[in-house]
Design a protein around this motif. Structure first.
Motif, PDB file in Angstrom:
ATOM      1  N   GLN A 116       0.827  -1.205   0.000  1.00  0.00           N
ATOM      2  CA  GLN A 116       0.000   0.000   0.000  1.00  0.00           C
ATOM      3  C   GLN A 116       0.865   1.260   0.000  1.00  0.00           C
ATOM      4  O   GLN A 116       0.532   2.256  -0.649  1.00  0.00           O
ATOM      5  CB  GLN A 116      -0.944   0.007   1.215  1.00  0.00           C
ATOM      6  CG  GLN A 116      -2.018  -1.049   1.150  1.00  0.00           C
ATOM      7  CD  GLN A 116      -1.554  -2.427   1.609  1.00  0.00           C
ATOM      8  OE1 GLN A 116      -0.417  -2.632   1.995  1.00  0.00           O
ATOM      9  NE2 GLN A 116      -2.456  -3.392   1.554  1.00  0.00           N
ATOM     10  N   ASP A 117       1.960   1.219   0.717  1.00  0.00           N
ATOM     11  CA  ASP A 117       2.871   2.359   0.767  1.00  0.00           C
ATOM     12  C   ASP A 117       3.464   2.632  -0.611  1.00  0.00           C
ATOM     13  O   ASP A 117       3.529   3.783  -1.061  1.00  0.00           O
ATOM     14  CB  ASP A 117       3.971   2.087   1.795  1.00  0.00           C
ATOM     15  CG  ASP A 117       4.833   3.302   2.076  1.00  0.00           C
ATOM     16  OD1 ASP A 117       4.320   4.436   2.016  1.00  0.00           O
ATOM     17  OD2 ASP A 117       6.025   3.117   2.371  1.00  0.00           O
ATOM     18  N   ILE A 118       3.870   1.580  -1.296  1.00  0.00           N
ATOM     19  CA  ILE A 118       4.440   1.729  -2.638  1.00  0.00           C
ATOM     20  C   ILE A 118       3.386   2.246  -3.613  1.00  0.00           C
ATOM     21  O   ILE A 118       3.659   3.145  -4.418  1.00  0.00           O
ATOM     22  CB  ILE A 118       5.051   0.398  -3.113  1.00  0.00           C
ATOM     23  CG1 ILE A 118       6.291   0.084  -2.268  1.00  0.00           C
ATOM     24  CG2 ILE A 118       5.393   0.448  -4.601  1.00  0.00           C
ATOM     25  CD1 ILE A 118       6.808  -1.329  -2.430  1.00  0.00           C
ATOM     26  N   ALA A 119       2.173   1.715  -3.529  1.00  0.00           N
ATOM     27  CA  ALA A 119       1.095   2.183  -4.411  1.00  0.00           C
ATOM     28  C   ALA A 119       0.822   3.668  -4.189  1.00  0.00           C
ATOM     29  O   ALA A 119       0.623   4.426  -5.149  1.00  0.00           O
ATOM     30  CB  ALA A 119      -0.173   1.365  -4.175  1.00  0.00           C
ATOM     31  N   GLY A 120       0.824   4.094  -2.941  1.00  0.00           N
ATOM     32  CA  GLY A 120       0.611   5.510  -2.638  1.00  0.00           C
ATOM     33  C   GLY A 120       1.730   6.382  -3.176  1.00  0.00           C
ATOM     34  O   GLY A 120       1.483   7.475  -3.708  1.00  0.00           O
ATOM     35  N   SER A 121       2.954   5.908  -3.068  1.00  0.00           N
ATOM     36  CA  SER A 121       4.094   6.671  -3.585  1.00  0.00           C
ATOM     37  C   SER A 121       4.033   6.793  -5.102  1.00  0.00           C
ATOM     38  O   SER A 121       4.330   7.855  -5.667  1.00  0.00           O
ATOM     39  CB  SER A 121       5.407   6.003  -3.165  1.00  0.00           C
ATOM     40  OG  SER A 121       5.565   6.085  -1.763  1.00  0.00           O
ATOM     41  N   ARG A 122       3.632   5.721  -5.765  1.00  0.00           N
ATOM     42  CA  ARG A 122       3.506   5.772  -7.229  1.00  0.00           C
ATOM     43  C   ARG A 122       2.393   6.723  -7.654  1.00  0.00           C
ATOM     44  O   ARG A 122       2.547   7.480  -8.621  1.00  0.00           O
ATOM     45  CB  ARG A 122       3.260   4.372  -7.779  1.00  0.00           C
ATOM     46  CG  ARG A 122       4.505   3.516  -7.716  1.00  0.00           C
ATOM     47  CD  ARG A 122       4.262   2.132  -8.248  1.00  0.00           C
ATOM     48  NE  ARG A 122       5.519   1.397  -8.322  1.00  0.00           N
ATOM     49  CZ  ARG A 122       5.601   0.088  -8.333  1.00  0.00           C
ATOM     50  NH1 ARG A 122       4.501  -0.654  -8.292  1.00  0.00           N
ATOM     51  NH2 ARG A 122       6.776  -0.503  -8.398  1.00  0.00           N
TER      52      ARG A 122
ATOM     53  N   ALA B  53      10.702   7.695 -13.301  1.00  0.00           N
ATOM     54  CA  ALA B  53      11.836   7.210 -12.505  1.00  0.00           C
ATOM     55  C   ALA B  53      11.406   6.953 -11.063  1.00  0.00           C
ATOM     56  O   ALA B  53      11.813   5.956 -10.454  1.00  0.00           O
ATOM     57  CB  ALA B  53      12.982   8.216 -12.555  1.00  0.00           C
ATOM     58  N   MET B  54      10.578   7.831 -10.510  1.00  0.00           N
ATOM     59  CA  MET B  54      10.076   7.629  -9.146  1.00  0.00           C
ATOM     60  C   MET B  54       9.192   6.388  -9.076  1.00  0.00           C
ATOM     61  O   MET B  54       9.287   5.603  -8.127  1.00  0.00           O
ATOM     62  CB  MET B  54       9.296   8.856  -8.672  1.00  0.00           C
ATOM     63  CG  MET B  54      10.170  10.040  -8.331  1.00  0.00           C
ATOM     64  SD  MET B  54       9.205  11.379  -7.617  1.00  0.00           S
ATOM     65  CE  MET B  54       8.945  12.407  -9.046  1.00  0.00           C
ATOM     66  N   ARG B  55       8.334   6.207 -10.069  1.00  0.00           N
ATOM     67  CA  ARG B  55       7.448   5.038 -10.065  1.00  0.00           C
ATOM     68  C   ARG B  55       8.241   3.742 -10.198  1.00  0.00           C
ATOM     69  O   ARG B  55       7.867   2.722  -9.635  1.00  0.00           O
ATOM     70  CB  ARG B  55       6.410   5.156 -11.177  1.00  0.00           C
ATOM     71  CG  ARG B  55       5.308   6.158 -10.860  1.00  0.00           C
ATOM     72  CD  ARG B  55       4.161   6.072 -11.847  1.00  0.00           C
ATOM     73  NE  ARG B  55       4.559   6.396 -13.202  1.00  0.00           N
ATOM     74  CZ  ARG B  55       4.461   7.608 -13.753  1.00  0.00           C
ATOM     75  NH1 ARG B  55       3.987   8.616 -13.052  1.00  0.00           N
ATOM     76  NH2 ARG B  55       4.831   7.809 -14.994  1.00  0.00           N
ATOM     77  N   GLU B  56       9.325   3.791 -10.935  1.00  0.00           N
ATOM     78  CA  GLU B  56      10.155   2.597 -11.117  1.00  0.00           C
ATOM     79  C   GLU B  56      10.968   2.270  -9.870  1.00  0.00           C
ATOM     80  O   GLU B  56      11.410   1.145  -9.693  1.00  0.00           O
ATOM     81  CB  GLU B  56      11.090   2.783 -12.312  1.00  0.00           C
ATOM     82  CG  GLU B  56      10.376   2.866 -13.638  1.00  0.00           C
ATOM     83  CD  GLU B  56       9.695   1.571 -14.013  1.00  0.00           C
ATOM     84  OE1 GLU B  56      10.295   0.503 -13.805  1.00  0.00           O
ATOM     85  OE2 GLU B  56       8.555   1.634 -14.500  1.00  0.00           O
ATOM     86  N   GLY B  57      11.190   3.275  -9.046  1.00  0.00           N
ATOM     87  CA  GLY B  57      11.927   3.060  -7.799  1.00  0.00           C
ATOM     88  C   GLY B  57      13.382   3.238  -7.990  1.00  0.00           C
ATOM     89  O   GLY B  57      14.249   2.832  -7.341  1.00  0.00           O
TER      90      GLY B  57
END
Length: 67
Positions: free
Chosen positions: A38-44, A63-67
């Motif tokens: 959920q944290d990753i989904a929110g960041s994306r 680039a942010m979505r890819e990590g």
């Protein structure tokens, strides 16, 4: 009172255990692990919003979505 983990990563490598502040910070690691997706989904989603608002470029958002 928190229980000490039997799988502490510093076991055997250092003369002493971690400082109390590190114990406190790491106390929520089990909960944090359950919330990771959920944290990753929110960041994306946030990266997409920043691009949509013109705050960051599309390539930076990607680039942010890819990590």
């Amino acid at each position: 009172m928190t229980q000490k983990s039997s799988n502490q990563m510093w076991g055997g490598r250092f003369a002493a255990g971690p400082d109390a502040i590190m114990e406190a910070i790491n106390a929520s690691i089990g909960f944090d692990r359950r919330m990771a997706a959920q944290d990753i989904a929110g960041s994306r989603a946030h990266a997409a919003m920043l691009a949509a608002a013109g705050i960051v470029s599309d390539s930076d958002a990607e680039a942010m979505r890819e990590g």
